[in-house]
Motif scaffolding. Sequence first.
Motif, mmCIF file in Angstrom:
data_model
loop_
_atom_site.group_PDB
_atom_site.id
_atom_site.type_symbol
_atom_site.label_atom_id
_atom_site.label_comp_id
_atom_site.label_asym_id
_atom_site.label_seq_id
_atom_site.Cartn_x
_atom_site.Cartn_y
_atom_site.Cartn_z
ATOM 1 N N GLN A 165 0.810 -1.209 0.074
ATOM 2 C CA GLN A 165 0.218 0.049 0.031
ATOM 3 C C GLN A 165 0.999 1.425 0.039
ATOM 4 O OE1 GLN A 165 -2.729 -0.306 3.405
ATOM 5 N NE2 GLN A 165 -4.262 -1.657 2.454
ATOM 6 N N ILE A 166 1.016 2.103 -1.137
ATOM 7 C CA ILE A 166 1.983 3.067 -1.268
ATOM 8 C C ILE A 166 1.270 4.421 -1.140
ATOM 9 C CG2 ILE A 166 3.671 4.031 -2.714
ATOM 10 C CD1 ILE A 166 3.688 1.159 -4.074
ATOM 11 N N TRP A 167 1.635 4.965 -0.094
ATOM 12 C CA TRP A 167 0.817 6.355 -0.049
ATOM 13 C C TRP A 167 1.558 7.310 -0.368
ATOM 14 C CZ3 TRP A 167 -4.132 6.565 2.196
ATOM 15 C CH2 TRP A 167 -4.644 5.444 2.629
ATOM 16 N N ASP A 168 1.139 8.459 -1.257
ATOM 17 C CA ASP A 168 1.917 9.739 -1.740
ATOM 18 C C ASP A 168 1.193 10.701 -0.742
ATOM 19 O OD1 ASP A 168 2.960 11.829 -3.006
ATOM 20 O OD2 ASP A 168 1.353 11.361 -4.473
ATOM 21 N N THR A 169 2.112 11.363 -0.281
ATOM 22 C CA THR A 169 1.724 12.436 0.525
ATOM 23 C C THR A 169 1.898 14.048 -0.001
ATOM 24 O OG1 THR A 169 3.808 12.713 1.691
ATOM 25 C CG2 THR A 169 2.139 11.273 2.713
ATOM 26 N N ALA A 170 1.021 14.872 0.216
ATOM 27 C CA ALA A 170 1.242 16.170 -0.302
ATOM 28 C C ALA A 170 2.517 16.860 0.389
ATOM 29 C CB ALA A 170 0.098 17.105 0.049
ATOM 30 N N GLY A 171 3.249 17.540 -0.268
ATOM 31 C CA GLY A 171 4.554 18.089 0.211
ATOM 32 C C GLY A 171 4.389 19.532 0.699
ATOM 33 N N THR A 172 3.188 20.020 0.873
ATOM 34 C CA THR A 172 3.001 21.451 0.992
ATOM 35 C C THR A 172 2.643 21.404 2.661
ATOM 36 O OG1 THR A 172 0.753 21.238 0.279
ATOM 37 C CG2 THR A 172 2.125 22.155 -1.274
ATOM 38 N N GLU A 173 2.947 22.590 3.429
ATOM 39 C CA GLU A 173 2.931 22.702 4.784
ATOM 40 C C GLU A 173 1.349 22.627 5.258
ATOM 41 O OE1 GLU A 173 4.957 26.134 6.210
ATOM 42 O OE2 GLU A 173 6.912 25.521 5.654
ATOM 43 N N ARG A 174 0.295 23.176 4.460
ATOM 44 C CA ARG A 174 -0.766 23.282 4.722
ATOM 45 C C ARG A 174 -1.454 21.870 5.029
ATOM 46 N NH1 ARG A 174 -4.532 24.171 -0.147
ATOM 47 N NH2 ARG A 174 -3.080 23.823 -1.930
ATOM 48 N N PHE A 175 -0.799 20.897 4.406
ATOM 49 C CA PHE A 175 -1.459 19.645 4.484
ATOM 50 C C PHE A 175 -0.604 18.653 5.494
ATOM 51 C CE2 PHE A 175 -2.916 20.729 0.200
ATOM 52 C CZ PHE A 175 -4.270 20.552 0.339
ATOM 53 N N GLN A 176 0.462 19.163 5.954
ATOM 54 C CA GLN A 176 1.469 18.358 6.719
ATOM 55 C C GLN A 176 0.663 17.865 8.040
ATOM 56 O OE1 GLN A 176 5.103 19.841 7.602
ATOM 57 N NE2 GLN A 176 5.677 20.250 5.389
#
Length: 204
Positions: free
Chosen positions: A61-72
Amino acid sequence: MNDRKSPVTLKIILIGSSGVGKSSFMNRYVNHRFTNMYRATIGTDFLSRTVTIDEDTVTLQIWDTAGTERFQSLGTPLYRGAHCCMLVFDVTSRASFSALVEWRKEFLIQGEPQDPSDFPFIVLGNKTDLSNREVSGRKALQWCEEIGAEYFEGSAKDDLDVEKPFLRAAQSGLQQYKKHTLENTGHFQITCKQPRETRNTCEC
């Protein structure tokens, strides 16, 4: 009696600055596709692929995360339960490489791995197809040696060395899974010798 092992599901997290190509690398690995149409990940994205490692069937299960601070802020629930973390940067961006220090630190704080000193990190340098490189392989490898991570680099666009880091993440994640499964179940291997009718009061 069926001796076939049950499939193991492993959670692999991709983190790093926005625009380094996390989605592209993941899509190239799972769907064998690449697009030049950049679309920022909103929150998280998730794909899966099943592979065989030795005699184990493993679903990644490969999870790609947003790299912007507002989604951290999504990191806390997302990072927990991960078996391996891939730190992704763009070899043409020194800033994206420098940012990995904080990304790794944040993961260890929010992900709360059982054994932080032994948790597997894979560092992945993307966009090796581009000529304006700012981060050398030697520099990246040196940092990986300092933190005990493994280093890979490649190009999602040119489909160059995409399989290797994911295979290593699967192998490392499987080791992590087996280790903690054994630790978490080991103390249940006590055989109760009390008669069945009195076991509800057994203190063994």
